[in-house]
Enzyme design. Structure first.
Site, PDB file in Angstrom:
ATOM      1  CB  SER A  18      51.258  44.880  42.590  1.00 47.03           C
ATOM      2  OG  SER A  18      49.902  45.138  42.367  1.00 47.03           O
TER       3      SER A  18
ATOM      4  CG  HIS B 234      48.962  40.562  40.422  1.00 44.71           C
ATOM      5  ND1 HIS B 234      47.737  41.173  40.382  1.00 44.71           N
ATOM      6  CD2 HIS B 234      49.769  41.426  41.126  1.00 44.71           C
ATOM      7  CE1 HIS B 234      47.793  42.332  41.027  1.00 44.71           C
ATOM      8  NE2 HIS B 234      49.028  42.516  41.477  1.00 44.71           N
TER       9      HIS B 234
ATOM     10  CG  HIS C  59      39.260  39.187  41.355  1.00 46.68           C
ATOM     11  ND1 HIS C  59      39.347  39.570  42.664  1.00 46.68           N
ATOM     12  CD2 HIS C  59      40.078  40.021  40.663  1.00 46.68           C
ATOM     13  CE1 HIS C  59      40.166  40.609  42.763  1.00 46.68           C
ATOM     14  NE2 HIS C  59      40.625  40.898  41.557  1.00 46.68           N
TER      15      HIS C  59
ATOM     16  NE  ARG D 191      39.830  46.168  37.924  1.00 46.37           N
ATOM     17  CZ  ARG D 191      40.830  45.512  38.514  1.00 46.37           C
ATOM     18  NH1 ARG D 191      41.947  46.153  38.831  1.00 46.37           N
ATOM     19  NH2 ARG D 191      40.735  44.224  38.785  1.00 46.37           N
TER      20      ARG D 191
ATOM     21  CG  ASP E  35      44.617  41.396  33.847  1.00 46.40           C
ATOM     22  OD1 ASP E  35      45.053  42.548  33.672  1.00 46.40           O
ATOM     23  OD2 ASP E  35      44.757  40.772  34.911  1.00 46.40           O
TER      24      ASP E  35
HETATM   25  N1  NMX Z   1      40.512  29.080  34.866  1.00 51.19           N
HETATM   26  C1  NMX Z   1      40.636  27.825  35.340  1.00 51.19           C
HETATM   27  N2  NMX Z   1      40.613  27.522  36.648  1.00 51.19           N
HETATM   28  C2  NMX Z   1      40.428  28.532  37.513  1.00 51.19           C
HETATM   29  C3  NMX Z   1      40.255  29.864  37.087  1.00 51.19           C
HETATM   30  C4  NMX Z   1      40.326  30.113  35.695  1.00 51.19           C
HETATM   31  N3  NMX Z   1      40.236  31.348  35.198  1.00 51.19           N
HETATM   32  N4  NMX Z   1      40.077  30.641  38.165  1.00 51.19           N
HETATM   33  C5  NMX Z   1      40.144  29.831  39.235  1.00 51.19           C
HETATM   34  N5  NMX Z   1      40.367  28.566  38.848  1.00 51.19           N
HETATM   35  C6  NMX Z   1      40.556  27.383  39.691  1.00 51.19           C
HETATM   36  C7  NMX Z   1      41.732  27.608  40.632  1.00 51.19           C
HETATM   37  O1  NMX Z   1      42.960  27.368  39.962  1.00 51.19           O
HETATM   38  C8  NMX Z   1      41.411  26.614  41.725  1.00 51.19           C
HETATM   39  O2  NMX Z   1      41.708  25.330  41.256  1.00 51.19           O
HETATM   40  P1  NMX Z   1      42.248  24.167  42.236  1.00 51.19           P
HETATM   41  O3  NMX Z   1      41.244  24.072  43.348  1.00 51.19           O
HETATM   42  O4  NMX Z   1      42.333  22.985  41.358  1.00 51.19           O
HETATM   43  O5  NMX Z   1      43.585  24.639  42.734  1.00 51.19           O
HETATM   44  C9  NMX Z   1      39.887  26.730  41.838  1.00 51.19           C
HETATM   45  O6  NMX Z   1      39.450  27.221  40.547  1.00 51.19           O
HETATM   46  C10 NMX Z   1      39.385  27.669  42.908  1.00 51.19           C
HETATM   47  O7  NMX Z   1      39.989  28.948  42.719  1.00 51.19           O
HETATM   48  P2  NMX Z   1      39.265  30.286  43.213  1.00 51.19           P
HETATM   49  O8  NMX Z   1      39.134  30.188  44.694  1.00 51.19           O
HETATM   50  O9  NMX Z   1      38.045  30.525  42.428  1.00 51.19           O
HETATM   51  O10 NMX Z   1      40.317  31.403  42.780  1.00 51.19           O
HETATM   52  P3  NMX Z   1      41.581  31.962  43.575  1.00 51.19           P
HETATM   53  O11 NMX Z   1      41.111  33.029  44.498  1.00 51.19           O
HETATM   54  O12 NMX Z   1      42.400  30.878  44.167  1.00 51.19           O
HETATM   55  O13 NMX Z   1      42.437  32.598  42.393  1.00 51.19           O
HETATM   56  C11 NMX Z   1      42.811  33.875  40.422  1.00 51.19           C
HETATM   57  C12 NMX Z   1      42.078  33.826  41.768  1.00 51.19           C
HETATM   58  C13 NMX Z   1      42.590  35.247  39.813  1.00 51.19           C
HETATM   59  C14 NMX Z   1      44.312  33.684  40.672  1.00 51.19           C
HETATM   60  C15 NMX Z   1      42.247  32.774  39.494  1.00 51.19           C
HETATM   61  O14 NMX Z   1      40.890  33.012  39.249  1.00 51.19           O
HETATM   62  C16 NMX Z   1      43.003  32.642  38.177  1.00 51.19           C
HETATM   63  O15 NMX Z   1      44.013  31.941  38.138  1.00 51.19           O
HETATM   64  N6  NMX Z   1      42.515  33.330  37.094  1.00 51.19           N
HETATM   65  C17 NMX Z   1      43.211  33.318  35.820  1.00 51.19           C
HETATM   66  C18 NMX Z   1      44.395  34.282  35.863  1.00 51.19           C
HETATM   67  C19 NMX Z   1      43.957  35.719  35.872  1.00 51.19           C
HETATM   68  O16 NMX Z   1      43.115  36.149  35.101  1.00 51.19           O
HETATM   69  N7  NMX Z   1      44.558  36.515  36.768  1.00 51.19           N
HETATM   70  C20 NMX Z   1      44.316  37.966  36.789  1.00 51.19           C
HETATM   71  C21 NMX Z   1      43.674  38.468  38.078  1.00 51.19           C
HETATM   72  C22 NMX Z   1      43.463  39.974  37.988  1.00 51.19           C
HETATM   73  N8  NMX Z   1      44.704  40.729  38.007  1.00 51.19           N
HETATM   74  O17 NMX Z   1      44.955  41.549  37.201  1.00 51.19           O
HETATM   75  O18 NMX Z   1      45.558  40.522  38.889  1.00 51.19           O
HETATM   76  C1  MLT Z   2      44.320  43.826  40.852  1.00 50.91           C
HETATM   77  O1  MLT Z   2      43.934  44.793  40.171  1.00 50.91           O
HETATM   78  O2  MLT Z   2      45.220  43.953  41.697  1.00 50.91           O
HETATM   79  C2  MLT Z   2      43.757  42.472  40.575  1.00 50.91           C
HETATM   80  O3  MLT Z   2      42.430  42.519  40.198  1.00 50.91           O
HETATM   81  C3  MLT Z   2      44.056  41.444  41.621  1.00 50.91           C
HETATM   82  C4  MLT Z   2      43.445  41.604  42.977  1.00 50.91           C
HETATM   83  O4  MLT Z   2      42.710  42.530  43.280  1.00 50.91           O
HETATM   84  O5  MLT Z   2      43.697  40.682  43.795  1.00 50.91           O
END
Ligand code: NMX
Ligand code: MLT
Length: 442
Positions: free
Chosen positions: A241, A271, A318, A327, A373
């Site tokens: 964002s 996100h 994350h 948070r 979240d």
């Molecule tokens: N559950 C299952 N798999 C996960 C999760 C999770 N919570 N987090 C990461 N992975 C997987 C990811 O999909 C990837 O899989 P693959 O190699 O098969 O594509 C692998 O683990 C490596 O990912 P990372 O490097 O650890 O994480 P990345 O930096 O790519 O993504 C997020 C960060 C936040 C997108 C990821 O952790 C996620 O999808 N979390 C769940 C959604 C979430 O809670 N998002 C909110 C973030 C905060 N916000 O408010 O924005």
């Molecule tokens: C945020 O507050 O924007 C989320 O934790 C995602 C991020 O920092 O990448």
């Protein structure tokens, strides 16, 4: 607003002069190397932006102008008889780079109270959408409809010296922030409360008034809104964002266009939408297991099922953080104080014990810990705000503080249009073969 604007401009002029000097002396210094994998994998770990308002330390979590979450909880002014920081203070801190006094915060409150009027056509635009539309669709539609009010767009059309861009951007940012609680509350009452709208209370602080307009009169819900709006406001510049708002702003799109773009990014499930996904996931788990307090073993089995279906566990992981999100911890503190016996809140805490070892055992997830979240929805449900599709709108209202403060800085520092170089895989293959290709875009 003159005082705040004048003070800001004096700070910004000093900062701009300092940056000019830094670049004159050090502009050619290298700050890192880019690996091929990084350009295919979301530019993770690549420093590519300057964002003045906050900095995210992977181990410690967010610091707003150097202050951690526990520090801002302690140091920022509170509402009368309140214990939580006022988001007006957080905005002042990230914009000005210094802690506000009580008077500074009261001044910000009064600016936002005075500028909070939302023209009728904005409500009409939201009303044109079916009730089935997602609240984030309504929110972005409302922001876009409000764009008719942009000072920046008007002044740019009249012809403006580039040195003055920051000034109407400042005005637009303040107008937008002032008006978003009304738009958010309107969406909530329209979609879930039969359009039984609640008029603003001009005596309340920004977050307190949001709580009031949503229809929650409990004093501790107002406190929750103050904390919620403060901690969700900013997370340095690379999150989707913030980065989107900044990128769109670099084309000199006005703040309304920029915020709408940023909010579209926030509406993605990886996100900001993750806050709705968490509660949806927990409700589904409760239903499937037929209990409102699943055991840690039951939770662990449910997590395995989620993973085996190729889904993410929402609220965990994350891109930058490598520890429990402070948070999350701040919200846990609120839960312990106000609702320690709430079964949903306890379930969130049980999930916190069950999930990290499972994610860790997969070996590929860089951060098995909860993010912001994972906790927020359970506190809202406690007060009766169960309509989880609305949650990202609350996140968005808060995030406006961070992205708007940054946009003001972007313009006052005259940041240029953002335009990184991209390459094709064809070019990469030729480069790997040792051919002379323009991989660096020079
Ligand atoms: N559950 C299952 N798999 C996960 C999760 C999770 N919570 N987090 C990461 N992975 C997987 C990811 O999909 C990837 O899989 P693959 O190699 O098969 O594509 C692998 O683990 C490596 O990912 P990372 O490097 O650890 O994480 P990345 O930096 O790519 O993504 C997020 C960060 C936040 C997108 C990821 O952790 C996620 O999808 N979390 C769940 C959604 C979430 O809670 N998002 C909110 C973030 C905060 N916000 O408010 O924005
Ligand atoms: C945020 O507050 O924007 C989320 O934790 C995602 C991020 O920092 O990448």
């Amino acid at each position: 607003m003159g005082i705040l604007k004048d003070r800001f401009k004096a700070k910004a002029d000093a900062a701009a002069a300092e940056i000019k000097e830094i670049l004159k002396e050090n502009g050619t210094k290298k700050i890192g190397e880019v690996q091929l994998s990084q350009i295919y994998q979301g530019m993770r770990g690549m420093t590519g932006l300057v964002t003045e308002t906050s900095y995210l330390d992977p181990q410690e979590g967010i610091r707003f102008r150097g202050y951690s979450i526990p520090e801002i909880q302690e140091k920022l002014p509170k509402a009368k008889n309140g214990n939580e920081p006022l988001p007006e203070g957080l905005f002042y801190l990230i914009l000005m780079g210094e802690l506000p006094t009580e008077e500074d915060v009261a001044h910000a409150t009064s600016i936002w109270q005075r500028r909070s009027h939302v023209p009728n056509h904005v409500f009409a635009a939201i009303d044109a959408l079916p009730l089935t539309a997602h609240p984030m669709t309504m929110f972005v539609t409302g922001i876009m409809a409000l764009q008719t009010e942009s000072n920046f767009a008007k002044r740019y059309a009249q012809g403006m010296n580039k040195k003055d861009y920051w000034d109407p951007v400042f005005d637009d940012a303040m107008d937008l922030i002032a008006r978003l609680p009304r738009i958010g509350a309107y969406i909530y009452r329209r979609k879930y409360k039969n359009s039984d709208h609640i008029q603003p209370n001009g005596l309340l602080d920004w977050a307190g008034n949001l709580a009031h307009m949503l229809g929650y009169s409990d004093e501790s819900f107002k406190e929750l809104m103050r904390l919620y709006m403060t901690i969700h406001a900013d997370h340095e510049g690379g999150n989707v964002s913030a980065h989107t708002t900044h990128l769109v702003g670099s084309a000199l799109s006005d703040p309304y266009l920029c915020l709408a773009a940023g909010m579209n990014g926030l509406a993605g499930p990886l996100h900001g939408l993750a806050n709705q996904e968490v509660i949806k996931w927990i409700f589904e788990m409760q239903k499937e297991l037929n209990t409102d307090l699943p055991t840690k073993d039951q939770i662990a089995d449910y997590v395995q099922k989620t993973l085996s279906e190729g889904k993410v566990v929402p609220g965990y992981g994350h891109a930058v953080l490598r520890k429990t999100d402070p948070r999350f911890t701040a919200q846990m503190g609120f839960g312990k104080k106000h609702m320690p016996d709430d079964k949903l809140v306890q379930t969130v805490w049980n999930i916190y014990e069950a999930v990290p070892p499972i994610l860790q055992s997969l070996g590929k997830i860089k951060n098995p810990w909860p993010n912001v979240d994972a906790h927020s929805g359970s506190l809202l449900v406690h007060y009766g705000l169960k309509e989880y599709e609305f949650y990202t709108v609350l996140f968005g209202i808060s995030r406006s503080l961070g992205v708007m403060a940054s946009l003001i800085w972007d313009r006052v520092l005259s940041f240029p249009i953002e335009r990184p170089k991209s390459v094709t895989t064809e070019l990469v293959k030729r480069w790997l073969k040792g051919e002379e290709v323009d991989i660096w875009g020079e």
